[in-house]
Design an enzyme around this catalytic site. Structure first.
Site, PDB file in Angstrom:
ATOM      1  N   ASN A 247       0.831  -1.192   0.000  1.00  0.00           N
ATOM      2  CA  ASN A 247       0.000   0.000   0.000  1.00  0.00           C
ATOM      3  C   ASN A 247       0.876   1.256   0.000  1.00  0.00           C
ATOM      4  OD1 ASN A 247      -2.335   1.652   0.260  1.00  0.00           O
ATOM      5  ND2 ASN A 247      -3.349   0.045   1.454  1.00  0.00           N
TER       6      ASN A 247
ATOM      7  N   HIS B  35      24.146   3.044  11.177  1.00  0.00           N
ATOM      8  CA  HIS B  35      25.318   3.906  11.317  1.00  0.00           C
ATOM      9  C   HIS B  35      25.996   3.621  12.653  1.00  0.00           C
ATOM     10  CE1 HIS B  35      24.000   6.290   7.861  1.00  0.00           C
ATOM     11  NE2 HIS B  35      22.774   6.172   8.368  1.00  0.00           N
TER      12      HIS B  35
ATOM     13  N   ALA C 141       0.218  -3.246  13.563  1.00  0.00           N
ATOM     14  CA  ALA C 141       0.425  -1.848  13.185  1.00  0.00           C
ATOM     15  C   ALA C 141       1.269  -1.121  14.225  1.00  0.00           C
ATOM     16  CB  ALA C 141      -0.920  -1.160  13.028  1.00  0.00           C
TER      17      ALA C 141
ATOM     18  N   THR D 196      12.779  -5.417  16.172  1.00  0.00           N
ATOM     19  CA  THR D 196      14.195  -5.311  16.517  1.00  0.00           C
ATOM     20  C   THR D 196      14.883  -6.669  16.610  1.00  0.00           C
ATOM     21  OG1 THR D 196      13.721  -5.340  18.893  1.00  0.00           O
ATOM     22  CG2 THR D 196      13.751  -3.192  17.809  1.00  0.00           C
ATOM     23  N   LYS D 197      14.080  -7.753  16.635  1.00  0.00           N
ATOM     24  CA  LYS D 197      14.625  -9.114  16.709  1.00  0.00           C
ATOM     25  C   LYS D 197      13.877  -9.997  15.722  1.00  0.00           C
ATOM     26  CE  LYS D 197      15.999  -8.890  21.578  1.00  0.00           C
ATOM     27  NZ  LYS D 197      15.851  -9.494  22.931  1.00  0.00           N
TER      28      LYS D 197
ATOM     29  N   ARG E  90       1.050 -14.279  20.236  1.00  0.00           N
ATOM     30  CA  ARG E  90       0.543 -15.654  20.254  1.00  0.00           C
ATOM     31  C   ARG E  90       0.820 -16.302  18.904  1.00  0.00           C
ATOM     32  NH1 ARG E  90      -4.172 -16.109  17.339  1.00  0.00           N
ATOM     33  NH2 ARG E  90      -5.427 -14.220  17.022  1.00  0.00           N
TER      34      ARG E  90
END
Length: 206
Positions: free
Chosen positions: A85, A115, A161, A166-167, A184
């Site tokens: 989208n 960076h 959303a 980060t993992k 879940r």
């Protein structure tokens, strides 16, 4: 010693403004400009541009302009039936892999670039490193989600959303939040309900 251009794909520190990199990037961004300024009726033109812009793009992919991409998709690999989208942002300074039939809601960001924290390298020097991102088949990435460099997301996984991934995430889970965590597994409940208490009427589906 490897060149700056080669280091884009090795995870090493490099200078993105290098003279070997910038002219090619500018040419690619001209194609992205053409894509983003195309008319809604020019679907054939859009598809032709995507095939020229992307490293790989499968059949029946649809990307709603505007698309934002550092390298115009040059290092992006989409399977078939991928949908994106408005305002998909691909920081595609190295490779991004997306499996078949994955969906991106508006304003998703997929970043491969980072960076150094050390200001002497990050500041006036502008050093950068890139780590590839892998997203599986049949995933749904919710509106405003951010996927950081080096992340892998397994098949069928849904990212809620506004989540910041980060993992790595395994296959077949619903994951939400900042930082994104597994809420879940996707399972039998989801075969019966599509939204809260709304049951799936399989007889009405084509």
């Amino acid at each position: 010693m490897s060149t700056m251009k080669e280091r884009m794909h090795t995870g090493e520190l490099y200078l993105p403004g290098d003279d070997e990199i910038m002219p090619e990037q500018t040419k690619r961004l001209e194609l992205l400009y053409d894509f983003n300024t195309s008319r809604p009726s020019e679907s054939a033109k859009r598809q032709a541009l995507l095939k020229e812009m992307f490293a790989e793009i499968g059949e029946d992919c649809y990307i709603e302009p505007p698309l934002h991409a550092n390298q115009s998709g040059a290092f992006v690999h989409f399977g078939k039936g991928v949908y994106a989208n408005f305002n998909l942002t691909l920081v595609d300074d190295t490779h991004i892999y997306v499996g078949d039939h994955t969906m991106f809601a508006p304003n998703v960001i997929i970043a491969t670039a980072g960076h150094p924290l050390l200001p002497e390298l990050r500041g006036a020097a502008y050093y950068q490193y890139n780590m590839p991102v892998h997203i599986g088949r049949n995933c749904w990435i919710g509106a405003g989600a951010v996927i950081l460099p080096g992340i892998t997301i397994g098949d069928n996984t849904v990212v809620g959303a506004g989540s910041i991934v980060t993992k790595d995430l395994p296959a077949n889970v619903l994951a939400v939040g900042n930082p994104c965590r597994i809420l879940r597994e996707i399972g039998e409940h989801d075969r019966e309900y599509y939204y809260k208490d709304k049951k799936i009427d399989y007889s009405s589906l084509t």
